[in-house]
Design an enzyme around this catalytic site. Structure first.
Site, PDB file in Angstrom:
ATOM      1  CB  SER A 343      -0.955  -0.048   1.204  1.00 43.42           C
ATOM      2  OG  SER A 343      -1.932   0.951   1.121  1.00 43.42           O
ATOM      3  CG  ASP A 400      -6.141  -3.499  -3.940  1.00 46.50           C
ATOM      4  OD1 ASP A 400      -6.891  -2.617  -3.479  1.00 46.50           O
ATOM      5  OD2 ASP A 400      -4.973  -3.666  -3.554  1.00 46.50           O
ATOM      6  CG  HIS A 465      -5.520  -2.503  -0.022  1.00 46.76           C
ATOM      7  ND1 HIS A 465      -4.654  -2.365  -1.092  1.00 46.76           N
ATOM      8  CD2 HIS A 465      -5.014  -1.704   0.953  1.00 46.76           C
ATOM      9  CE1 HIS A 465      -3.698  -1.509  -0.787  1.00 46.76           C
ATOM     10  NE2 HIS A 465      -3.886  -1.104   0.452  1.00 46.76           N
TER      11      HIS A 465
END
Length: 540
Positions: A343, A400, A465
């Site tokens: 991320s 995602d 995610h």
């Protein structure tokens, strides 16, 4: 407790029937007593309910031990029969814990309770069927696995050695997450030069440096004039990762070099979320504004990377100085630098790789393994990394949404087609003038939530995610046209612990969780830092 030892193949003969209606030839079935004790039924639903009720009654009966009569010359045969009955009883106890009437819907129970489905369930839940990707000697091929050929021929189908390396680097990121959440507060008086205690998934590595980022969101001038003491609300330094180096001779020999790992966690504080939303492209420091296709990156990412705290240096300064020190320390050895992040950490990993690739005249090969990373810069930034020979492998989940932002929702494949058709001049003009002309970097490995036999096909955004879900999908990935690897090593129990709401109902029943499947893989979240590695090394 090993599940494979409690559910032998001999136990499936209790369910040799596929249909709700069947006939018994010469004897009364325990699943369908004679019609003198059960009123006639007219619907399939009622018949199914009766079969399920009788099945539970049968499984709840405790097996009565039969006396073993020892006969001369028959000892081995009797022992074999007794062992067979013991395994049969264990299978009954396990099936009793499964509570099949609650796992399968009533309308499908008669169809699903077939030997084929029971064997499939047994295979999925058995810890003996879980296999590691091999931890082979990479030797002379380490540069290939590190991306010197952009992982050509290794991604589809996915090379088993590369799969193991990807999961291992993902667990380095999990260690960063666990370390931060064990002590998220960072005081301005903390000594940033002292490495925090990090429980690494691989004991052959040691942590040499803690890394920090400083979130700094400016308030309007009139707010500063009215309340000048609100700086604590707009600036905060947080521990974000670490630098580790392999110091085990056997592991160095296996990998073919000494590896330096830089692991960075994702977004974890409110101010970091605020930085993420500052998604306008800004020019990188030191670049000439008059040059076409000048490199630009997201304002918030660059701020996190370059900003330092009152007594804590910036991430850029810390990581460059530490890498220089390690390169000098191990001068003359074969080295590699691997930057891995999830991320926000994946975005910062690109900025780190950009700096350290040229921080020393003897800089070793640099590769980035990113999980669920957003776009970071424009096409000029992509060209800049490629010119520095930085290799990037992006692991992307098809569902995602974070991997599709910031910028316009245009895939890289469409962008490439437009450039190949002669529209590159117009696109380059847009890259220089538009504040949201983002582009992804490197090679992509695309996984898919819907291919997992455990996750719901409509899993929520957070699950798609989640890092553990990513590692689960990578570990089961065989190829773009292949089904999920049936003997993937990662524990179903750990996935259930991380993403219980997104697990298919079949695998999260109350009675199923009481079976303590893979009990050795489940860990609690104590106040001290737990180890993120839930599986032992095959060599240990």
């Amino acid at each position: 407790m090993q599940v494979a030892a409690t559910l032998p193949a001999t136990g499936v003969h209790f369910f040799s029937t596929r249909r709700a209606s069947f006939k018994c030839n010469g004897y009364s079935s325990p699943l369908k007593p004679s019609l003198t004790t059960i009123a006639p039924v007219t619907t399939t639903t009622e018949m199914t309910k009766i079969h399920l009720s009788n099945l539970e009654k049968l499984l709840q009966k405790e097996a009565k031990p039969e006396p073993v009569i020892q006969k001369q010359g028959k000892t081995g045969e009797n022992r074999g029969k007794q062992g067979k009955k013991t395994e049969e009883n264990r299978g009954r106890n396990l099936l009793e814990g499964l509570n099949l009437s609650r796992i399968w819907p009533e309308m499908k129970a008669a169809e699903e309770m077939s030997p084929r489905h029971l064997i499939r369930l047994h295979r999925m839940l058995s810890s003996k069927s879980m296999e590691y990707s091999p931890r082979n000697n990479l030797g002379s091929r380490w540069k290939e696995y590190h991306g010197c050929k952009d992982w050509l021929g290794l991604l589809d189908p996915l090379d088993e050695n590369l799969r193991r390396e990807l999961v291992r680097y993902g667990e380095f990121i999990q260690a960063a997450y666990h370390c931060f959440h064990s002590d998220p507060a960072t005081s301005a008086n903390d000594n940033a030069h002292v490495a925090r205690d990090v429980s690494l998934p691989d004991r052959s590595y040691k942590v040499t440096k803690s890394l920090y980022t400083t979130s700094s969101i400016g308030l309007p001038k009139w707010v500063d004039d009215v309340a000048p003491d609100l700086g604590w609300m707009t600036q905060r330094s947080s521990w974000i990762g670490y630098v580790a180096v392999c110091d085990d001779k056997a592991e160095i020999q296996r990998m073919g070099r000494r590896d330096i790992v830089i692991a960075l966690r994702g977004t974890a504080t409110c101010l970091e979320w605020g930085e993420n939303l500052r998604d306008v492209l800004v020019q990188m420091p030191g670049e000439n504004e008059l040059v076409d296709a000048q490199p630009k990156v997201e304002c918030g990412f660059l701020s996190l990377y370059k900003t330092g705290g009152a007594k804590i240096p910036s991430l850029a300064e810390s990581v460059v100085n530490e890498v220089k020190r390690l390169i000098e320390m191990y001068k003359g050895e074969s080295l590699s630098i691997t930057v891995t992040g999830h991320s926000l950490g994946a975005a910062l990993a690109l900025l780190v790789a950009d700096d350290i690739s040229t921080c020393s005249p003897n800089a070793p090969p640099v590769a980035v393994f990113s999980f669920g990373g957003p776009r970071v810069g424009n096409k000029g930034f992509v060209n800049r990394l490629e010119s520095k020979n930085v290799k990037v492998l992006r692991i992307v989940n098809k569902q995602d949404v974070i991997t599709k932002v910031p910028g316009m929702f245009v895939s890289e494949a469409i962008d490439k087609k437009l450039r190949d058709t002669g529209a590159s001049g117009v696109l380059n003009l847009l890259d220089n003038s538009m504040p949201w002309a983002y582009s992804h970097v490197g090679t992509e490995l695309r996984v898919d939530t819907t291919k997992s036999p455990f996750l719901k096909p409509d899993a929520d955004v957070a699950c798609c995610h989640d890092l553990e879900a990513y590692l689960h999908l990578v570990d089961g990935y065989l190829g773009s046209n292949e089904s999920f690897r049936p003997n993937a090593k990662r524990s179903l129990a750990k996935l259930l612990n991380e993403q219980g709401a997104n697990i298919k109902k079949l695998y999260k029943g109350k009675d199923l969780s009481n079976l303590n499947l893979n009990r050795e893989f489940i860990f609690s979240r104590p106040s001290c830092l737990p180890s993120p590695s839930v599986l032992p090394s095959p060599s240990s």
